[in-house]
Design an enzyme around this catalytic site. Structure first.
Site, PDB file in Angstrom:
ATOM      1  N   SER A  76       0.788  -1.232   0.000  1.00 26.67           N
ATOM      2  CA  SER A  76       0.000   0.000   0.000  1.00 26.67           C
ATOM      3  C   SER A  76       0.820   1.281   0.000  1.00 26.67           C
ATOM      4  O   SER A  76       0.239   2.367  -0.092  1.00 26.67           O
ATOM      5  CB  SER A  76      -0.972   0.014   1.174  1.00 26.67           C
ATOM      6  OG  SER A  76      -2.156  -0.632   0.806  1.00 26.67           O
ATOM      7  N   TYR A 182     -11.188   1.786   4.665  1.00 25.01           N
ATOM      8  CA  TYR A 182     -10.062   1.519   3.759  1.00 25.01           C
ATOM      9  C   TYR A 182     -10.516   0.625   2.617  1.00 25.01           C
ATOM     10  O   TYR A 182     -11.012  -0.478   2.832  1.00 25.01           O
ATOM     11  CB  TYR A 182      -8.966   0.831   4.568  1.00 25.01           C
ATOM     12  CG  TYR A 182      -7.600   0.806   3.930  1.00 25.01           C
ATOM     13  CD1 TYR A 182      -6.699   1.858   4.124  1.00 25.01           C
ATOM     14  CD2 TYR A 182      -7.182  -0.271   3.168  1.00 25.01           C
ATOM     15  CE1 TYR A 182      -5.437   1.833   3.578  1.00 25.01           C
ATOM     16  CE2 TYR A 182      -5.920  -0.309   2.615  1.00 25.01           C
ATOM     17  CZ  TYR A 182      -5.045   0.738   2.823  1.00 25.01           C
ATOM     18  OH  TYR A 182      -3.795   0.715   2.269  1.00 25.01           O
ATOM     19  N   SER A 183     -10.348   1.100   1.394  1.00 27.99           N
ATOM     20  CA  SER A 183     -10.811   0.342   0.237  1.00 27.99           C
ATOM     21  C   SER A 183      -9.812   0.454  -0.903  1.00 27.99           C
ATOM     22  O   SER A 183      -9.551   1.547  -1.418  1.00 27.99           O
ATOM     23  CB  SER A 183     -12.179   0.847  -0.228  1.00 27.99           C
ATOM     24  OG  SER A 183     -12.563   0.219  -1.433  1.00 27.99           O
ATOM     25  N   ASN A 184      -9.263  -0.684  -1.301  1.00 25.22           N
ATOM     26  CA  ASN A 184      -8.339  -0.690  -2.431  1.00 25.22           C
ATOM     27  C   ASN A 184      -9.001  -0.199  -3.716  1.00 25.22           C
ATOM     28  O   ASN A 184      -8.328   0.324  -4.614  1.00 25.22           O
ATOM     29  CB  ASN A 184      -7.797  -2.108  -2.641  1.00 25.22           C
ATOM     30  CG  ASN A 184      -6.882  -2.541  -1.515  1.00 25.22           C
ATOM     31  OD1 ASN A 184      -5.906  -1.876  -1.208  1.00 25.22           O
ATOM     32  ND2 ASN A 184      -7.210  -3.656  -0.877  1.00 25.22           N
ATOM     33  N   GLY A 323       2.757  -1.122   3.971  1.00 29.77           N
ATOM     34  CA  GLY A 323       2.074  -2.044   3.082  1.00 29.77           C
ATOM     35  C   GLY A 323       2.456  -3.477   3.366  1.00 29.77           C
ATOM     36  O   GLY A 323       3.582  -3.756   3.793  1.00 29.77           O
TER      37      GLY A 323
END
Length: 390
Positions: A76, A182-184, A323
């Site tokens: 991330s 939190y969202s990719n 990440g």
């Protein structure tokens, strides 16, 4: 914005400080290895100069330490690079930070309330394509990203549009702008936004705006490319097959399953150069850098970065994004002016039980305490390894 100095020029200026004896840092990374990880490479820049070291092993069954400037998947940390490109395009007048995303990407039928800012801050409410975890314990799965099925299909190609459409087939988690999650998916949409506005690939824009100007020769936007440049430590995955434990080298994989949620490759040197330049005002105009570092109250997340107060009395503010992705963890911390940084990589044996998650959080706290002066570095991004979604 200040004049950009290349990483090679910075190396020349620092060469006389490298290799200083910092036994407390070497001890800290050795303790990380002792807690169950395979290897660590660490780079610290502070008032004492630059310190670089490694501990543990580069690969199972061998004694060689990880290379001190080896390549690794940064998970991330990719989001910070991507947010910076979006904000640079805002500075160029090509994107409006509070514009509706649907005006740029009408093909997805996004809720008009979702703005560019909400993508970068995770306040859009859009479903996370790697799965959602709700406060009541409910888990809604997304794509397969762990277990034997993922291992056996780790070279499969996903296109970003495919990931977005999967996410948009699920309801919003909350009304846009009313909460944080939190969202990719937010950052895959940011990638598509960059490509739509510029007519170029994300890799081309990253090269134009960040990698080229900073001389980041060790940083890669891989798209579907499975290999990591040499030198590099190795990552592994452990799973059960017919009652038998199997451990597989997963260093090579097609990272398109995570896309801009966490697909990039870098080095500790390049991460230092990047975060130091970003916080030092060399990549963004001061007003946009201030927007980037303005935290959402609920969680302390700005636009592609976490903003944390550490120390016994919260006397030290740090800017960070970490990440975790399939046997690699990447750490990136800086003071708000870029003068002190910590960048690191950890390679390990991953598994579906995420058995090293607690050890990872303890490792984070220990390292941050050593470099930034004490206190607990408790943060949502410490969960990147625990969730291993990015």
């Amino acid at each position: 914005m200040e004049k950009i100095t290349s990483s090679s020029e910075n190396m020349k200026k620092r060469k006389f400080t490298e290799g200083q004896d910092r036994p407390e840092l070497q001890k800290a990374i050795e303790e990380i290895v002792d807690s169950g990880f395979l290897g660590v490479q660490l780079r610290v820049h502070d008032e004492k100069g630059e310190w670089v070291g490694s501990a543990g092993v580069s690969r199972l069954g061998e004694a060689t330490k990880p290379p001190t400037n080896g390549h690794f998947r940064i998970g991330s940390n990719t989001k910070t690079f991507t947010a910076t490109v979006v904000l640079q395009l805002v500075a160029e007048g090509r994107i409006g930070l509070d514009d509706s995303v649907v005006d740029y990407l009408p093909e997805f039928g996004l809720d008009r309330r979702i703005t560019v800012r909400m993508l970068l801050q995770h306040t859009s409410g859009v479903f996370n394509f790697t799965g959602e975890y709700y406060e009541d314990g409910t888990v809604v799965p997304g794509i397969t990203w762990q277990g034997q099925e993922w291992v056996e299909n780790r070279f499969k190609t996903y296109r970003p549009e495919e990931l977005v459409r999967l996410a948009l087939s699920r309801p919003l988690r909350f009304d846009p702008g009313t909460d944080w999650s939190y969202s990719n998916t937010n950052y895959v949409l940011a990638r598509l936004l960059i490509e739509k506005v510029t007519g170029c690939s994300l890799a081309e824009e990253m090269q134009r705006l960040i990698l080229g100007p900073l001389g980041l020769l060790g940083t890669v936007v891989p798209d579907t490319q499975p290999e990591i440049p040499e030198p590099h430590a190795h990552a592994y995955y452990r799973y059960e097959d017919a009652g038998e434990q199997k451990t597989v080298d997963i260093t090579s994989q097609n990272p398109s399953w995570i896309s801009t949620g966490g697909d990039m490759i870098s080095t500790t040197q390049d991460l230092h150069t990047f975060i130091s330049a970003l916080m030092g005002g060399k990549l963004l105009p001061a007003p946009l850098l201030a927007e980037m570092c303005k935290p959402y109250p609920k969680i302390g997340y700005g636009l592609g970065v976490f903003v944390q107060d550490v120390g016994p009395n919260g006397e030290c503010t740090i800017i960070t994004h970490n990440g975790g992705i399939s046997g690699y963890a990447a750490l990136m911390y800086s003071t708000p002016d870029g003068s002190k940084t910590l960048t690191a990589s950890i390679n390990y044996v991953d598994d579906v039980a995420m058995s090293l998650a607690v050890a990872f959080q303890k490792a984070l706290q220990r390292l941050v305490n050593e470099v930034f002066g004490g206190g607990h570095a408790e943060s949502a991004d410490a969960a990147d390894l625990a969730s291993n979604q990015d």
